[in-house]
Design a protein around this motif. Structure first.
Motif, PDB file in Angstrom:
ATOM      1  N   PHE A   1      -5.076 -56.915 -50.584  1.00  0.00           N
ATOM      2  CA  PHE A   1      -5.594 -58.256 -50.872  1.00  0.00           C
ATOM      3  C   PHE A   1      -6.940 -58.035 -51.543  1.00  0.00           C
ATOM      4  O   PHE A   1      -7.918 -57.733 -50.871  1.00  0.00           O
TER       5      PHE A   1
ATOM      6  N   VAL B   1      -4.278 -53.227 -47.050  1.00  0.00           N
ATOM      7  CA  VAL B   1      -3.759 -53.642 -45.742  1.00  0.00           C
ATOM      8  C   VAL B   1      -2.547 -52.815 -45.322  1.00  0.00           C
ATOM      9  O   VAL B   1      -2.379 -52.482 -44.157  1.00  0.00           O
TER      10      VAL B   1
ATOM     11  N   GLY C   1      -4.517 -57.132 -36.727  1.00  0.00           N
ATOM     12  CA  GLY C   1      -5.137 -56.744 -37.994  1.00  0.00           C
ATOM     13  C   GLY C   1      -4.625 -55.425 -38.539  1.00  0.00           C
ATOM     14  O   GLY C   1      -5.114 -54.941 -39.562  1.00  0.00           O
ATOM     15  N   SER C   2      -3.621 -54.832 -37.889  1.00  0.00           N
ATOM     16  CA  SER C   2      -3.151 -53.524 -38.348  1.00  0.00           C
ATOM     17  C   SER C   2      -2.144 -53.633 -39.494  1.00  0.00           C
ATOM     18  O   SER C   2      -1.741 -52.619 -40.053  1.00  0.00           O
ATOM     19  N   GLY C   3      -1.725 -54.878 -39.830  1.00  0.00           N
ATOM     20  CA  GLY C   3      -0.840 -55.052 -40.986  1.00  0.00           C
ATOM     21  C   GLY C   3       0.608 -55.320 -40.633  1.00  0.00           C
ATOM     22  O   GLY C   3       1.483 -55.308 -41.511  1.00  0.00           O
ATOM     23  N   LYS C   4       0.883 -55.605 -39.356  1.00  0.00           N
ATOM     24  CA  LYS C   4       2.273 -55.837 -38.927  1.00  0.00           C
ATOM     25  C   LYS C   4       2.867 -57.064 -39.624  1.00  0.00           C
ATOM     26  O   LYS C   4       3.963 -57.009 -40.185  1.00  0.00           O
ATOM     27  N   SER C   5       2.137 -58.171 -39.570  1.00  0.00           N
ATOM     28  CA  SER C   5       2.644 -59.389 -40.212  1.00  0.00           C
ATOM     29  C   SER C   5       2.785 -59.183 -41.709  1.00  0.00           C
ATOM     30  O   SER C   5       3.777 -59.620 -42.311  1.00  0.00           O
ATOM     31  N   THR C   6       1.815 -58.525 -42.304  1.00  0.00           N
ATOM     32  CA  THR C   6       1.870 -58.315 -43.746  1.00  0.00           C
ATOM     33  C   THR C   6       3.107 -57.509 -44.124  1.00  0.00           C
ATOM     34  O   THR C   6       3.773 -57.808 -45.125  1.00  0.00           O
TER      35      THR C   6
END
Ligand SMILES: Nc1ncnc2c1ncn2[C@@H]1O[C@H](COP(=O)(O)OP(=O)(O)O)[C@@H](O)[C@H]1O
Ligand SMILES: [Mg+2]
Lengths: 215, 252
Positions: free
Chosen positions: B12, B17, B38-43
């Motif tokens: 981003f 990310v 914030g580790s990027g799982k959702s991303t």
């Protein structure tokens, strides 16, 4: 002049008042939606242009816009929009109200959570299907109270057509008041507007109720 | 292989990310993704479901390339039309349910199969009622989402995704928005799907659930996969210090 003659004469104008009212809504409600979408365009030129137009239409008196549409073309180009004054009057009203409706639609559209778009996108709906089937119905529910406010204002604003001597109810009433040196026509006009708006409130109340089944 | 994500990166702006993650999902597999916020799982899930576009890498579903990076480093996706077919391969269950509030429960399930997949109404209705029965919600078919508890709404959301007959179902923290006493009913449904060999990828903070149902657990931190393997290995014989630290916050 008897009260009943007065009411009868003004009733003739009431038909024209209704013409302004319904034609304005018929044009400005869809036009406002289109303007709202253009205002939200990712293209900066398009969105900037419509932001400017909206600010002009909301920032200057409707009376001035009425005069401009009705007489402007004559002064500028030597011709009138139409001999029938209903046409320039409706154009001015429709454009002005479209600007207000556009801002209401825009607020409504922006209040819908991103999750609704994302859920629809993952399910494979097209952009058009998403807007028409999922976003717009929720927008309409949310903005209906604001729309009702504008419609109530429109009922009263139709009286502004007197500035271009369009023979709607209020203009006729004003003429009778002048010729008879009587205040009575204004009372009659007031009652007409009040009843008109009572009907608007009733209808819009029904519409809001019909969407009460969810929140 | 249902899903292959090869060398995926996602930035981003200047913020990186997802950092060169490769990630596959086999048919019938249940994969849990754990890791700090914030580790990027959702991303990662959002890239897999095309809600975000990748910055580089390759995504394949059922051996069809959906996105790839050409030698110039430009990422190319299929056209929206071709992508629509690929979108039929997966479903996504959101943390916030994202049901359509103006549709009844049954319509939430039926609308996309009818409008997107253009299937027959009778067949779709029968299947959707069956799904609701499975979720224990057949009595709620004509209710609206606002009349349901969070747990019921999430079960409807799962049924809505299943109504599209996806090959793989993604879950992004499906119980995080629920009151603790309601998480059980949702986890039970996911467990039941696992027993039926539904392919699933579940981002979750429910460690005992992940341990019980997963075939594979992935621990993510800082946009990379730090450790992955069979749940008994990851939870019982943790290799990486970072994983151990993370898990120790969850032990009771
Ligand atoms: N749309 C976005 N724009 C900018 N940064 C984002 C966006 N989405 C996520 N991020 C950032 O990416 C990082 C990973 O977020 P996320 O994938 O949501 O983590 P997780 O789901 O593991 O908690 C976070 O630092 C977050 O702030
Ligand atoms: Mg997340």
């Amino acid at each position: 002049m008897s009260l009943s003659t007065m009411i009868l004469k003004m009733s003739v104008g009431l038909g024209r008042t209704c013409s302004i009212f319904f034609l304005t809504l018929l044009i400005s409600l869809p036009l406002g939606l289109v303007v709202a979408l253009l205002r939200r365009s990712k293209n900066k030129v398009i969105s900037g242009f419509f932001r400017f137009i909206i600010s002009i239409l909301r920032g200057t008196p409707l009376m001035l816009q009425l005069l401009a549409v009705t007489y402007g073309p004559y002064y500028l180009f030597g011709f009138s929009v139409s001999r029938n004054k209903l046409i320039p009057v409706v154009i001015a009203f429709a454009i002005n109200y479209a600007a207000y409706f556009a801002e209401i639609y825009r607020g409504g559209i922006e209040s819908i959570s991103n999750g609704q778009y994302e859920a629809a996108e993952v399910l494979g709906y097209s952009k058009f299907q998403t807007f028409i089937g999922i976003i717009l119905p929720q927008v309409v529910k949310r903005i209906l109270p604001s729309i009702t406010n504008e419609i109530v204002t429109l009922v009263k604003d139709t009286s502004l057509a007197f500035t271009v001597s369009y023979q709607e109810m209020f203009t006729i009433g004003k003429q009778i008041a002048n010729s008879q040196t009587s205040f009575m026509p204004f009372v009659v006009a007031g009652v007409f507007y009040y009843v008109f708006n009572a009907i608007v409130d009733f209808v819009m109340g029904k519409a809001e109720k019909s969407m009460d089944y969810y929140n | 292989m249902i899903l292959e994500m090869n060398n995926i990166s996602k930035n981003f702006g200047d913020l990186s990310v997802i950092k060169d993650i490769s990630f596959n999902v086999d048919r019938g597999e249940v994969v849990s993704i754990i890791g700090p916020s914030g580790s990027g799982k959702s991303t990662l899930l959002r890239c897999a479901t095309f809600l975000e576009t990748i910055s580089s890498g390759e995504i394949r579903y059922m051996d069809t390339v959906a996105a790839y990076t050409d030698p110039n480093g430009t990422v190319n996706y299929l056209t929206p039309n071709d992508l629509r077919k690929i979108k039929g391969y997966f479903g996504l269950v959101f943390q916030q349910f994202n049901l359509f509030p103006h549709y009844s429960v049954l319509r939430n399930l039926m609308d996309a199969p009818l409008k997107v997949q253009k299937r027959h109404k009778d067949e779709v209705e029968a299947e959707c009622m069956e799904l609701l029965r499975k979720m224990g919600l057949e009595a709620k078919a004509n209710a609206y989402p606002c009349q349901l508890s969070g747990g019921q709404q999430q079960r409807v959301a799962i049924a809505r995704a299943l109504a599209m007959k996806p090959e793989v179902l993604f879950f992004d923290e499906p119980t995080s928005a629920l009151d603790p006493e309601l998480t059980g009913e949702v986890l039970k449904v996911i467990k039941q799907l696992a027993e039926e060999k539904m392919t699933m990828v579940v981002v979750t903070h429910e460690m005992s659930f992940a341990r019980a149902v997963s075939d594979r657990v992935i621990f993510m931190d800082g946009g990379v996969i730090v450790e992955q393997g069979h749940p008994e290995e990851v939870f019982g014989n943790t290799m990486e210090e970072r994983t151990r630290q993370f898990l120790s916050n969850y032990s009771r």
